[in-house]
Design a protein around this motif. Structure first.
Motif, PDB file in Angstrom:
ATOM      1  N   ASP A   1     -37.053  27.709  40.138  1.00 32.66           N
ATOM      2  CA  ASP A   1     -37.040  26.316  39.713  1.00 32.66           C
ATOM      3  C   ASP A   1     -35.620  25.775  39.858  1.00 32.66           C
ATOM      4  OD1 ASP A   1     -37.649  23.823  38.284  1.00 32.66           O
ATOM      5  OD2 ASP A   1     -39.375  24.890  37.474  1.00 32.66           O
ATOM      6  N   VAL A   2     -35.437  24.553  39.408  1.00 34.36           N
ATOM      7  CA  VAL A   2     -34.148  23.858  39.469  1.00 34.36           C
ATOM      8  C   VAL A   2     -33.061  24.681  38.792  1.00 34.36           C
ATOM      9  CG1 VAL A   2     -32.919  21.798  38.668  1.00 34.36           C
ATOM     10  CG2 VAL A   2     -35.266  21.607  39.534  1.00 34.36           C
ATOM     11  N   VAL A   3     -31.879  24.730  39.385  1.00 35.88           N
ATOM     12  CA  VAL A   3     -30.739  25.437  38.808  1.00 35.88           C
ATOM     13  C   VAL A   3     -29.670  24.418  38.424  1.00 35.88           C
ATOM     14  CG1 VAL A   3     -28.917  27.140  39.202  1.00 35.88           C
ATOM     15  CG2 VAL A   3     -31.211  27.516  40.141  1.00 35.88           C
ATOM     16  N   VAL A   4     -29.387  24.314  37.126  1.00 38.41           N
ATOM     17  CA  VAL A   4     -28.345  23.402  36.651  1.00 38.41           C
ATOM     18  C   VAL A   4     -27.240  24.140  35.914  1.00 38.41           C
ATOM     19  CG1 VAL A   4     -29.950  21.457  36.490  1.00 38.41           C
ATOM     20  CG2 VAL A   4     -29.548  22.886  34.471  1.00 38.41           C
ATOM     21  N   ALA A   5     -27.371  25.448  35.759  1.00 34.58           N
ATOM     22  CA  ALA A   5     -26.384  26.253  35.040  1.00 34.58           C
ATOM     23  C   ALA A   5     -25.528  27.032  36.031  1.00 34.58           C
ATOM     24  CB  ALA A   5     -27.075  27.226  34.090  1.00 34.58           C
ATOM     25  N   PRO A   6     -24.291  27.329  35.666  1.00 34.14           N
ATOM     26  CA  PRO A   6     -23.496  28.213  36.520  1.00 34.14           C
ATOM     27  C   PRO A   6     -24.158  29.579  36.659  1.00 34.14           C
ATOM     28  CG  PRO A   6     -22.120  27.136  34.863  1.00 34.14           C
ATOM     29  CD  PRO A   6     -23.543  26.856  34.487  1.00 34.14           C
ATOM     30  N   VAL A   7     -24.002  30.175  37.828  1.00 37.21           N
ATOM     31  CA  VAL A   7     -24.477  31.537  38.051  1.00 37.21           C
ATOM     32  C   VAL A   7     -23.466  32.497  37.426  1.00 37.21           C
ATOM     33  CG1 VAL A   7     -25.041  33.272  39.793  1.00 37.21           C
ATOM     34  CG2 VAL A   7     -25.652  30.860  40.170  1.00 37.21           C
ATOM     35  N   THR A   8     -23.959  33.482  36.704  1.00 36.19           N
ATOM     36  CA  THR A   8     -23.094  34.475  36.074  1.00 36.19           C
ATOM     37  C   THR A   8     -23.089  35.745  36.917  1.00 36.19           C
ATOM     38  OG1 THR A   8     -23.544  33.607  33.867  1.00 36.19           O
ATOM     39  CG2 THR A   8     -22.710  35.864  34.001  1.00 36.19           C
ATOM     40  N   VAL A   9     -21.894  36.222  37.264  1.00 36.58           N
ATOM     41  CA  VAL A   9     -21.761  37.445  38.055  1.00 36.58           C
ATOM     42  C   VAL A   9     -21.101  38.514  37.205  1.00 36.58           C
ATOM     43  CG1 VAL A   9     -20.728  38.511  40.090  1.00 36.58           C
ATOM     44  CG2 VAL A   9     -21.650  36.197  40.238  1.00 36.58           C
ATOM     45  N   ALA A  10     -21.730  39.675  37.134  1.00 34.17           N
ATOM     46  CA  ALA A  10     -21.171  40.828  36.429  1.00 34.17           C
ATOM     47  C   ALA A  10     -21.340  42.035  37.332  1.00 34.17           C
ATOM     48  CB  ALA A  10     -21.870  41.054  35.090  1.00 34.17           C
TER      49      ALA A  10
ATOM     50  N   THR B   1     -24.026  42.189  40.340  1.00 34.37           N
ATOM     51  CA  THR B   1     -25.258  41.472  40.010  1.00 34.37           C
ATOM     52  C   THR B   1     -24.956  40.029  39.671  1.00 34.37           C
ATOM     53  OG1 THR B   1     -26.270  43.497  39.134  1.00 34.37           O
ATOM     54  CG2 THR B   1     -27.292  41.418  38.521  1.00 34.37           C
ATOM     55  N   ALA B   2     -25.747  39.127  40.247  1.00 36.02           N
ATOM     56  CA  ALA B   2     -25.683  37.706  39.910  1.00 36.02           C
ATOM     57  C   ALA B   2     -26.900  37.361  39.073  1.00 36.02           C
ATOM     58  CB  ALA B   2     -25.647  36.850  41.170  1.00 36.02           C
ATOM     59  N   TYR B   3     -26.686  36.704  37.938  1.00 39.77           N
ATOM     60  CA  TYR B   3     -27.770  36.292  37.052  1.00 39.77           C
ATOM     61  C   TYR B   3     -27.950  34.790  37.196  1.00 39.77           C
ATOM     62  CZ  TYR B   3     -27.010  40.932  35.063  1.00 39.77           C
ATOM     63  OH  TYR B   3     -26.874  42.288  34.902  1.00 39.77           O
ATOM     64  N   VAL B   4     -29.123  34.394  37.692  1.00 40.82           N
ATOM     65  CA  VAL B   4     -29.427  33.004  37.994  1.00 40.82           C
ATOM     66  C   VAL B   4     -30.448  32.494  36.988  1.00 40.82           C
ATOM     67  CG1 VAL B   4     -30.299  31.387  39.713  1.00 40.82           C
ATOM     68  CG2 VAL B   4     -28.991  33.415  40.450  1.00 40.82           C
ATOM     69  N   ALA B   5     -30.057  31.538  36.166  1.00 42.53           N
ATOM     70  CA  ALA B   5     -30.971  30.942  35.193  1.00 42.53           C
ATOM     71  C   ALA B   5     -31.515  29.636  35.755  1.00 42.53           C
ATOM     72  CB  ALA B   5     -30.239  30.689  33.870  1.00 42.53           C
ATOM     73  N   ASP B   6     -32.826  29.416  35.653  1.00 47.73           N
ATOM     74  CA  ASP B   6     -33.398  28.175  36.165  1.00 47.73           C
ATOM     75  C   ASP B   6     -34.154  27.426  35.085  1.00 47.73           C
ATOM     76  OD1 ASP B   6     -36.272  28.869  36.168  1.00 47.73           O
ATOM     77  OD2 ASP B   6     -35.781  30.250  37.807  1.00 47.73           O
ATOM     78  N   CYS B   7     -34.473  26.166  35.382  1.00 49.58           N
ATOM     79  CA  CYS B   7     -35.108  25.290  34.392  1.00 49.58           C
ATOM     80  C   CYS B   7     -36.567  25.630  34.142  1.00 49.58           C
ATOM     81  CB  CYS B   7     -34.970  23.833  34.828  1.00 49.58           C
ATOM     82  SG  CYS B   7     -33.287  23.199  34.706  1.00 49.58           S
ATOM     83  N   GLY B   8     -37.123  26.540  34.914  1.00 49.40           N
ATOM     84  CA  GLY B   8     -38.466  27.016  34.633  1.00 49.40           C
ATOM     85  C   GLY B   8     -38.492  28.112  33.593  1.00 49.40           C
ATOM     86  N   GLY B   9     -37.314  28.571  33.167  1.00 50.33           N
ATOM     87  CA  GLY B   9     -37.245  29.590  32.127  1.00 50.33           C
ATOM     88  C   GLY B   9     -37.145  31.006  32.650  1.00 50.33           C
ATOM     89  N   THR B  10     -36.701  31.175  33.895  1.00 49.30           N
ATOM     90  CA  THR B  10     -36.555  32.505  34.469  1.00 49.30           C
ATOM     91  C   THR B  10     -35.093  32.800  34.753  1.00 49.30           C
ATOM     92  OG1 THR B  10     -38.743  32.427  35.508  1.00 49.30           O
ATOM     93  CG2 THR B  10     -37.163  33.994  36.429  1.00 49.30           C
ATOM     94  N   VAL B  11     -34.668  34.011  34.422  1.00 53.76           N
ATOM     95  CA  VAL B  11     -33.372  34.517  34.850  1.00 53.76           C
ATOM     96  C   VAL B  11     -33.644  35.580  35.909  1.00 53.76           C
ATOM     97  CG1 VAL B  11     -31.217  35.658  34.222  1.00 53.76           C
ATOM     98  CG2 VAL B  11     -32.295  34.047  32.631  1.00 53.76           C
ATOM     99  N   THR B  12     -33.149  35.363  37.119  1.00 52.27           N
ATOM    100  CA  THR B  12     -33.322  36.313  38.213  1.00 52.27           C
ATOM    101  C   THR B  12     -32.020  37.073  38.399  1.00 52.27           C
ATOM    102  OG1 THR B  12     -34.862  34.803  39.313  1.00 52.27           O
ATOM    103  CG2 THR B  12     -33.943  36.596  40.627  1.00 52.27           C
ATOM    104  N   ALA B  13     -32.104  38.405  38.380  1.00 50.39           N
ATOM    105  CA  ALA B  13     -30.942  39.255  38.632  1.00 50.39           C
ATOM    106  C   ALA B  13     -30.948  39.653  40.097  1.00 50.39           C
ATOM    107  CB  ALA B  13     -30.990  40.482  37.743  1.00 50.39           C
TER     108      ALA B  13
END
Length: 401
Positions: free
Chosen positions: A370-379, A382-394
């Protein structure tokens, strides 16, 4: 306004074209997708970014895209790069925070989640009501604010509540923690410093502008952004205002500080400014042509910023010269993330891009759910992508290019 709040270094931008960075330098990467026509700020610049961003993601046109190799192979992250997906039960509009192998996430439906950063196993979820901010971490606690004017401390391991504090206005900005103190900004302009252990108030002060939407701290200062106008620096110990900048222009992202310089992106005039972190006096400014909704990112002598027209810029931190700009063709609401020679940023079409930090070419892309409006977090890798559909994809970034 209090006597202390009136003591500031007036630092309005200079008129004319002096010290204005032009859009020269390496042009937008050829073949990157183009098509969205977002607002560049103006009368509606303060409208909710998430509300305006909600549309289903689309896939870039591979037929005209440099991410496709000469033999026609698609260079996006393949499905086996997905390590896991964590399904939250509400829109994820703030960046995940990772510490000691655990990912913490705040959602717009009032839930704060903690899950394992390696496999996505849920550790705990707490619903507090209202819209919650992104989490702030310190020692063994998680701090968050809500649109109902509450500030909460949760146990980082279990999610159990430790204390709660109530402010007069809504809390839109994620709290900031430093040296045992939690700083909280409400949208009525008041800032509270709370004891991190017990939540007792240490001091409060009122910022000159309301609609506070972001804050951060450095060694000496508390830095604030206001959609009512301006970036502000206050003394961390007594709340006295050190300086204010562009008080008549909307600023949504807190200033980013590097080497005693603060970098500010503005919504209404679509500029990136460099100002003294000590006095607030302008050093340089650069035009981007559309609203800059998030904080710039500073790394290795370069300032990276993205705007509402889908352009990602790399500026020289010393003079604002444009090293490169890349057109992603869709609105960008979040700060770029820089990690291991790559600038990672998501768009409101739900596509996340990895851009070469040296020349601005797109190395890879991935379509989120879904739409991404948050910064991507990298640790790590691994990049953690949060989207407006309520999913965090690693996503695994190993050998992503």
């Amino acid at each position: 306004m209090s006597e202390d709040a009136s003591r500031f270094e007036w630092a309005r931008p200079r008129t004319g074209d002096e010290s204005v960075g032009s859009a020269t330098g390496r042009e937008a990467a050829q073949g990157t997708p183009r098509g969205a026509t977002p607002s560049a700020g103006g009368s509606d610049a303060r409208e909710s970014h998430a509300r305006r961003a909600r549309r289903r993601p689309t896939t870039p046109d591979a037929a005209h895209d440099r991410r496709q190799t000469d033999d026609g192979t698609d260079r996006r992250l393949s499905p086996d790069r997905v390590r896991f997906r964590f399904r939250a039960d509400g829109p994820a509009e703030t960046a995940p925070v990772v510490r000691d192998g655990t990912v913490y996430l705040g959602c717009a439906n009032g839930c704060t989640h903690a899950f394992d950063g390696a496999d996505g196993t849920k550790r705990w979820s707490v619903r507090v009501g209202g819209r919650v901010t992104g989490p702030a971490l310190s020692d063994d606690a998680v701090y968050t604010g809500t649109s109902r004017g509450t500030v909460l401390a949760l146990d980082a391991a279990t999610g159990d509540p430790r204390w709660q504090f109530t402010v007069d206005g809504d809390v839109q900005a994620s709290p900031a923690v430093a040296d045992g103190t939690v700083f909280v900004a409400a949208d009525d302009g008041r800032v509270a410093a709370l004891h991190a252990r017990g939540g007792s108030p240490l001091r409060t002060f009122r910022n000159a502008s309301r609609a506070l939407c972001a804050l951060t701290v450095d060694d000496e200062r508390l830095l604030l952004a206001s959609l009512d106008g301006g970036a502000y620096a206050h003394d961390r110990t007594d709340g006295r205002e050190r300086w204010r900048f562009v008080p008549d222009v909307a600023v949504r992202g807190a200033p980013a500080v590097g080497d005693e310089t603060a970098y500010v992106g503005t919504v209404d005039d679509g500029r990136v400014y460099a100002v003294s972190a000590v006095t607030g006096r302008e050093k340089w400014r650069a035009e981007t042509g559309a609203g800059v909704w998030a904080s710039p990112t500073v790394a290795d002598g370069t300032v990276f910023a993205a705007n509402g027209d889908g352009l990602v810029y790399a500026f020289d931190a010393d003079d604002g010269a444009v090293a490169w700009r890349t057109d992603l063709g869709a609105r960008i609401w979040a700060s770029p993330t820089v990690a291991d020679g790559t600038v990672v940023v998501g768009t409101d079409t739900g596509v996340v891009y990895g851009i070469d930090v040296a020349d601005g070419t797109v190395a890879w892309w991935y379509r989120a759910d879904d739409v991404v409006v948050a910064p991507v977090t990298v640790a790590g890798e691994t990049a953690y992508v949060a989207d407006c559909g309520g999913t965090v994809t690693a996503l695994s970034l190993a050998d992503a290019d």
